[in-house]
Enzyme design. Structure first.
Site, PDB file in Angstrom:
ATOM      1  N   ARG A  18      -7.138  25.544 -29.978  1.00  0.00           N
ATOM      2  CA  ARG A  18      -6.314  24.909 -28.936  1.00  0.00           C
ATOM      3  C   ARG A  18      -6.451  23.384 -29.059  1.00  0.00           C
ATOM      4  O   ARG A  18      -7.205  22.870 -29.894  1.00  0.00           O
ATOM      5  CB  ARG A  18      -6.745  25.370 -27.545  1.00  0.00           C
ATOM      6  CG  ARG A  18      -8.055  24.752 -27.098  1.00  0.00           C
ATOM      7  CD  ARG A  18      -8.409  25.125 -25.664  1.00  0.00           C
ATOM      8  NE  ARG A  18      -9.506  24.292 -25.205  1.00  0.00           N
ATOM      9  CZ  ARG A  18     -10.283  24.567 -24.150  1.00  0.00           C
ATOM     10  NH1 ARG A  18     -10.087  25.673 -23.469  1.00  0.00           N
ATOM     11  NH2 ARG A  18     -11.226  23.734 -23.782  1.00  0.00           N
ATOM     12  N   ASP A  39     -13.281  28.925 -34.253  1.00  0.00           N
ATOM     13  CA  ASP A  39     -13.463  28.619 -32.823  1.00  0.00           C
ATOM     14  C   ASP A  39     -14.268  29.748 -32.176  1.00  0.00           C
ATOM     15  O   ASP A  39     -14.478  30.811 -32.775  1.00  0.00           O
ATOM     16  CB  ASP A  39     -12.079  28.501 -32.133  1.00  0.00           C
ATOM     17  CG  ASP A  39     -12.093  27.562 -30.930  1.00  0.00           C
ATOM     18  OD1 ASP A  39     -12.861  27.828 -29.976  1.00  0.00           O
ATOM     19  OD2 ASP A  39     -11.365  26.571 -30.939  1.00  0.00           O
ATOM     20  N   VAL A  63     -20.154  26.368 -34.067  1.00  0.00           N
ATOM     21  CA  VAL A  63     -20.497  25.296 -35.015  1.00  0.00           C
ATOM     22  C   VAL A  63     -21.958  24.848 -34.929  1.00  0.00           C
ATOM     23  O   VAL A  63     -22.450  24.155 -35.819  1.00  0.00           O
ATOM     24  CB  VAL A  63     -19.585  24.059 -34.852  1.00  0.00           C
ATOM     25  CG1 VAL A  63     -18.146  24.390 -35.213  1.00  0.00           C
ATOM     26  CG2 VAL A  63     -19.696  23.445 -33.461  1.00  0.00           C
ATOM     27  N   ASN A  89     -13.767  19.178 -35.839  1.00  0.00           N
ATOM     28  CA  ASN A  89     -13.051  18.829 -34.606  1.00  0.00           C
ATOM     29  C   ASN A  89     -13.679  19.424 -33.353  1.00  0.00           C
ATOM     30  O   ASN A  89     -13.538  18.851 -32.269  1.00  0.00           O
ATOM     31  CB  ASN A  89     -11.596  19.312 -34.736  1.00  0.00           C
ATOM     32  CG  ASN A  89     -10.881  19.332 -33.405  1.00  0.00           C
ATOM     33  OD1 ASN A  89     -10.448  18.307 -32.900  1.00  0.00           O
ATOM     34  ND2 ASN A  89     -10.774  20.527 -32.804  1.00  0.00           N
ATOM     35  N   TYR A 154     -22.402  12.409 -24.121  1.00  0.00           N
ATOM     36  CA  TYR A 154     -21.212  12.524 -24.982  1.00  0.00           C
ATOM     37  C   TYR A 154     -21.082  11.301 -25.882  1.00  0.00           C
ATOM     38  O   TYR A 154     -20.842  11.417 -27.091  1.00  0.00           O
ATOM     39  CB  TYR A 154     -19.979  12.689 -24.088  1.00  0.00           C
ATOM     40  CG  TYR A 154     -18.677  12.868 -24.831  1.00  0.00           C
ATOM     41  CD1 TYR A 154     -18.346  14.086 -25.425  1.00  0.00           C
ATOM     42  CD2 TYR A 154     -17.755  11.821 -24.934  1.00  0.00           C
ATOM     43  CE1 TYR A 154     -17.139  14.251 -26.092  1.00  0.00           C
ATOM     44  CE2 TYR A 154     -16.554  11.977 -25.595  1.00  0.00           C
ATOM     45  CZ  TYR A 154     -16.246  13.198 -26.181  1.00  0.00           C
ATOM     46  OH  TYR A 154     -15.046  13.361 -26.842  1.00  0.00           O
ATOM     47  N   THR A 189      -5.200  17.111 -23.493  1.00  0.00           N
ATOM     48  CA  THR A 189      -5.716  18.444 -23.829  1.00  0.00           C
ATOM     49  C   THR A 189      -6.552  18.952 -22.651  1.00  0.00           C
ATOM     50  O   THR A 189      -6.860  18.186 -21.734  1.00  0.00           O
ATOM     51  CB  THR A 189      -6.640  18.416 -25.070  1.00  0.00           C
ATOM     52  OG1 THR A 189      -7.899  17.848 -24.681  1.00  0.00           O
ATOM     53  CG2 THR A 189      -6.048  17.625 -26.219  1.00  0.00           C
TER      54      THR A 189
END
Ligand code: NAD
Length: 246
Positions: A18, A39, A63, A89, A154, A189
């Site tokens: 997505r 994913d 991941v 990503n 982050y 997103t």
């Protein structure tokens, strides 16, 4: 008809089910690549692979898990014969001031955003060497270019992605493997739901081009770095943010 500049290439895109990842998958596929969508979101990933048809494969993949990386890379090589492009990503975001962020939350973001990117680069090295070269694109952020109060964990992971990219670019250059980072600004997103509406409105107001970015804005930058037109570009930072960090 799109010119098939990635015909005969195989690309693995993490977090491809997505958002930005799905836009990258669609664009690389449109340019002729075989795409491996990885994913945690099985239903979305399977649906995207089915919509794209023969040149697409979905693989369930965390991941942060090294064994899962080995399995995903093996599945890509088994299906398409070689691996030429990796897009790291997959990412997670949860805002929080330094004093409010738990170690568990901090380590969760490190595991997905930073360790995930490291493992990806580590495990595509052998197949890319075997293919005679490749292109790795790591998705960082404007949070990897400047500080963002209220997002310490982050920000740390996205600066780490930027630094690891430059290091791997030099290590992998003898193998003709290029490694670059892309730094999205505010992109429309599901990830933006982590912010308050006020924070997102302020971010867009502080963007000189005065709009939210679209996933395809990032996909276009990734496609450029993935293809041979960027064959002399490695270790660079491509900021795609409507001018936010200027
Ligand atoms: P998103 O939440 O829509 O997509 C992220 C994807 O990563 C999801 O499909 C999710 O399931 C997947 N994912 C999460 N944890 C995973 C794991 N452990 N293993 C595999 N996949 C996992 O967000 P997005 O906006 O599309 O984000 C894509 C990338 O862009 C991320 O690295 C993000 O940090 C970066 N980014 C986004 C923005 C933005 O404004 N949206 C800005 C800068 C950078």
């Amino acid at each position: 008809m799109t010119i098939q500049i990635l015909e005969g290439r195989t690309a693995l895109v993490t977090g491809g089910a997505r958002g930005i990842g799905a836009a990258i998958v669609r664009r690389l596929h449109d340019l002729g690549a075989g795409v491996v969508i990885t994913d945690l979101l099985d239903a979305e990933g399977e649906a995207l692979a089915a919509a794209l048809g023969q040149r697409a494969l979905f693989v369930h993949h965390d991941v942060g898990d090294e064994a899962a990386w080995q399995a995903a890379v093996a599945a890509a090589v088994e299906r398409f014969g070689a691996l030429h492009v990796l897009v790291n990503n997959a990412g997670v975001y949860q805002p929080g001031a330094v004093e409010d962020t738990s170690v568990a939350t901090f380590e969760w973001m490190v595991r997905v955003n930073q360790t995930g990117t490291f493992l990806g680069m580590k495990h595509v090295l052998a197949p890319m060497k075997a293919a005679g070269g490749g292109s790795i694109v790591n998705i960082s952020s404007i949070a990897g270019m400047v500080g963002f109060p209220g997002a310490c964990a982050y920000v740390g992971t996205k600066w780490a992605v930027r630094g690891m990219t430059k290091t791997a670019a030099v290590e992998f250059a003898p193998h003709r493997i290029r490694v670059n980072s892309v730094h999205p600004g505010f992109i429309d997103t599901p990830m933006l739901a982590g912010n308050s509406d006020e924070a997102n409105a302020a971010g867009i107001a502080a963007t000189p081009l005065k709009r939210v970015g679209q996933p395809d804005d990032i996909a276009a930058a990734v496609a450029y770095l993935a293809a041979d037109g960027a064959s002399f570009i490695t270790g660079t930072e491509l900021v795609v943010d409507g001018g936010y960090v200027l």
